[in-house]
Design an enzyme around this catalytic site. Structure first.
Site, short mmCIF file in Angstrom:
data_model
loop_
_atom_site.label_atom_id
_atom_site.label_comp_id
_atom_site.label_asym_id
_atom_site.label_seq_id
_atom_site.Cartn_x
_atom_site.Cartn_y
_atom_site.Cartn_z
N HIS A 145 34.82 34.24 53.58
CA HIS A 145 35.51 35.52 53.33
C HIS A 145 36.07 35.57 51.91
O HIS A 145 35.93 36.58 51.22
CB HIS A 145 36.64 35.75 54.34
CG HIS A 145 37.53 36.89 53.90
ND1 HIS A 145 37.18 38.21 54.10
CD2 HIS A 145 38.69 36.90 53.18
CE1 HIS A 145 38.11 38.99 53.55
NE2 HIS A 145 39.03 38.22 52.98
N ASP A 186 30.62 22.54 33.14
CA ASP A 186 31.66 22.31 32.13
C ASP A 186 31.33 21.01 31.41
O ASP A 186 30.37 20.33 31.75
CB ASP A 186 33.05 22.33 32.77
CG ASP A 186 33.24 21.24 33.80
OD1 ASP A 186 32.37 20.34 33.90
OD2 ASP A 186 34.24 21.28 34.53
N CYS A 217 32.30 41.74 55.10
CA CYS A 217 31.68 40.43 55.23
C CYS A 217 31.50 40.07 56.70
O CYS A 217 32.13 40.65 57.58
CB CYS A 217 32.49 39.36 54.50
SG CYS A 217 33.84 38.63 55.43
N CYS A 237 34.76 39.22 58.66
CA CYS A 237 35.58 40.38 59.05
C CYS A 237 34.87 41.21 60.11
O CYS A 237 35.52 41.89 60.92
CB CYS A 237 35.92 41.22 57.83
SG CYS A 237 37.12 40.38 56.77
N CYS A 249 36.88 45.10 54.49
CA CYS A 249 35.89 44.13 54.04
C CYS A 249 34.67 44.19 54.96
O CYS A 249 34.79 44.29 56.18
CB CYS A 249 36.49 42.73 54.05
SG CYS A 249 35.34 41.43 53.58
N ASP A 286 35.55 31.60 36.38
CA ASP A 286 35.37 30.59 37.43
C ASP A 286 36.74 30.20 37.91
O ASP A 286 37.71 30.24 37.13
CB ASP A 286 34.66 29.35 36.90
CG ASP A 286 35.61 28.43 36.16
OD1 ASP A 286 36.15 27.50 36.78
OD2 ASP A 286 35.87 28.67 34.95
#
Lengths: 371, 371
Positions: free
Chosen positions: B330, B89, B301, B304, B299, B261
């Site tokens: 996560h 930014d 991931c 999880c 999920c 973002d």
């Protein structure tokens, strides 16, 4: 648990602990996972450092989240996703550290929970039950840590209580896990000998040395270690509790110790204190700020491979968690690599040379009692 | 930077950003790496979540460790070990957030460093130089964020200043990186149109929408987004700055936004707020304590897969860093997987069905303006 010693170099021993949950090469360093996690290191990272066994703190876990809850989750291994061996302490040392908030009687220890003020009591039998609930692979007897300094009579009374507790722990221990006794006796050689003899009579799977690194001068520790070394049963693993700095580990291996645990690598990491082959590095110091060098040019860990001192200095200054993560990874890797190199040197019967190199790199003379 | 749109589903677009440092599939979510690191996630973890581009905060980095220092380390990529694209930014938003501590003039922004009290000044030209020092792949023009609420005249004056700064930013931008303009104009459609027109005249590689999610009611944001959507240049990427919650992202993709973002997934993670297919889960709440279920049974991931809510609840209660690490992993994975599923649905021209499923799982009706 089975234990084999393959080779020796002086008193130093190269061995292997064999558990249902895996093998542990000795001399071994056990990172400390106080609350069911080694601070700042998730399991994947911990495995990557070469850690094969970790320590869990019974005292902390029995209070939060509670050993019954952990039992309901299938034990500490499942709860924390660590499926290699776990040694749990008895909880006694942490209670003892509470000082005046704890009261020790023949029956056991009374103390107040620092979390909710609830009155708690733990007997040797309780400690065995709690460690069984946690599903520990190595269970430690409940003992009283003798403070330093202690008069002879105080140390004797304390050691004898620990011995009676060791007997009760042994009687109450019912799981298939290994059970270790703990030698106490303060700085008195004859008391240490009596303690060891008493433990051997009861019969344990391993022998730990407690009540060292509790504030005594380094010479005192060395004297006790040197005295005890030849007396320890050679067929059992020897565990020096709560030790220590790299040089303390090297010294203890020299005296025949096989197992270590210490919070130093993780705690220091969070304070920017990093271990290197050349001694300690404080990442907060000015020279690190603009340094594109790794922490330790000889280290092959992912942190030294990928990150500069400058970046780690920046993460520390900005209080970024990733700073603690990377520092902790490096420090535990350093310890595990130290153990690895110690093991290799014992295998090739060149531990004396290892000690010489270890001190040379630090520009220090080898202490006389290690030659 | 090259940008291609492969397919559309309504206004929703499926595309790809192409950089020397790698490709980014759009719609894309960029985790925020304020201090040169995404909080609690080391690079390995970040890659494992599927993140392809991250955002760096110019304001924070110019103050600590300083953009010149980062330049000396070879830029932010090398400094932080992230070798995929980085968007920075301009620093303007953070300065603007300082409120009364900042002063905005035609020339640029003056402010006091919160770290050492030093007086700082940043012009559009300075922002370009600093972002070039960081080695950013996408540079943002310096703009003034119009506050909410703002009178018409205030919003107009502010937007016009931003436009003059955009022109100066464009003139000063010399690196090979992409340069994005930022549409301002508050909640006034005609001002938004003038801003966009002005930016298009100058000519940028991408168009960002700023000045939303600054405290306005949701309906206002939706109105502006809906108004701007058809006006945005179709051949350029559209970036909605600082947004947002999963439902905000879904809505914005519906209106043709390609890039996002937000600090939400990482910040909320540190506070125990976890995202799931069924809505938010607060891991601190009582039901999680004894739950052997993962955060989100849908999920895939590693958190999880390997950890229960009970364990994460325990880590949160004991303030263990590993709790923040696993929660952050996560949440970012959840966001990246959300983007992945959005992209798949656009490819198969079934984004409308995706929206329906998204709301159904949350037991909510699809908002009328998304049907």
């Amino acid at each position: 648990m089975k234990f084999n010693v393959f080779s020796k170099s002086g008193y130093a021993r190269r061995g292997e602990l064999n558990f249902l949950k895996g093998k542990v090469q000795t001399p071994a360093f056990m990172p400390v996972g106080t609350n069911g996690t080694v601070k700042a290191l998730e399991v994947e990272n911990l495995l990557e450092t070469g850690s094969e066994i970790i320590l869990g703190n019974t005292y902390h876990l029995m209070l939060r989240p509670g050993d019954e809850l952990i039992k309901n989750f299938g034990g500490l291994h499942k709860f924390s996703n660590w499926d290699k061996p776990i040694l749990t302490d008895s909880g006694g040392f942490q209670v003892w550290s509470l000082g005046e908030l704890a009261k020790i009687t023949e029956e056991g220890v009374s103390f107040q929970s620092p979390y909710d003020g609830k009155k708690c009591f733990m007997s040797p039998e309780d400690s065995m039950r709690i460690q069984a609930n946690l599903g520990s692979d190595i269970v430690m007897v409940l003992d009283e840590c003798t403070p330093y300094p202690a008069e002879y009579e105080q140390a004797k009374t304390s050691m004898e209580l620990s011995l009676r507790w060791a007997k009760r722990s042994h009687a109450a221990h019912q799981s298939n896990s290994a059970l270790f006794g703990i030698v106490q006796g303060g700085m008195y050689e004859d008391l240490r000998a009596q303690s060891l003899e008493g433990l051997e009579k009861i019969g344990f799977d391993g022998i730990a040395i407690g009540g060292l690194s509790v504030g005594e001068p380094k010479e005192e520790k060395t004297r006790i270690l040197k005295y005890l070394a030849p007396c320890l049963p050679s067929e059992k693993p020897h565990y020096l509790m709560g030790v220590g700095k790299p040089e303390d580990i090297v010294e203890a291996v020299f005296h025949g110790i096989d197992m270590f645990d210490c919070v130093l690598p993780t705690r220091n990491a969070r304070n920017g204190q990093l271990f290197t082959s050349y001694g300690a590095l404080n990442i907060r110091n000015a020279p690190s700020k603009s340094s594109n060098e790794p922490i330790d040019s000889e280290c092959r860990c992912k942190v030294c491979k990928n990150y500069s001192q400058g970046y780690l200095n920046h993460l520390d200054k900005t209080n970024e968690m990733v700073g603690s993560i990377l520092n902790s990874f490096h420090n535990i890797y350093y310890y595990q690599n130290l153990m690895h190199e110690i093991r290799l040197s014992i295998e090739s019967d060149s531990f004396a040379k290892f000690i010489k190199d270890f001190y040379n790199k630090r520009h220090l003379e080898v202490p006389k009692h290690l030659i």
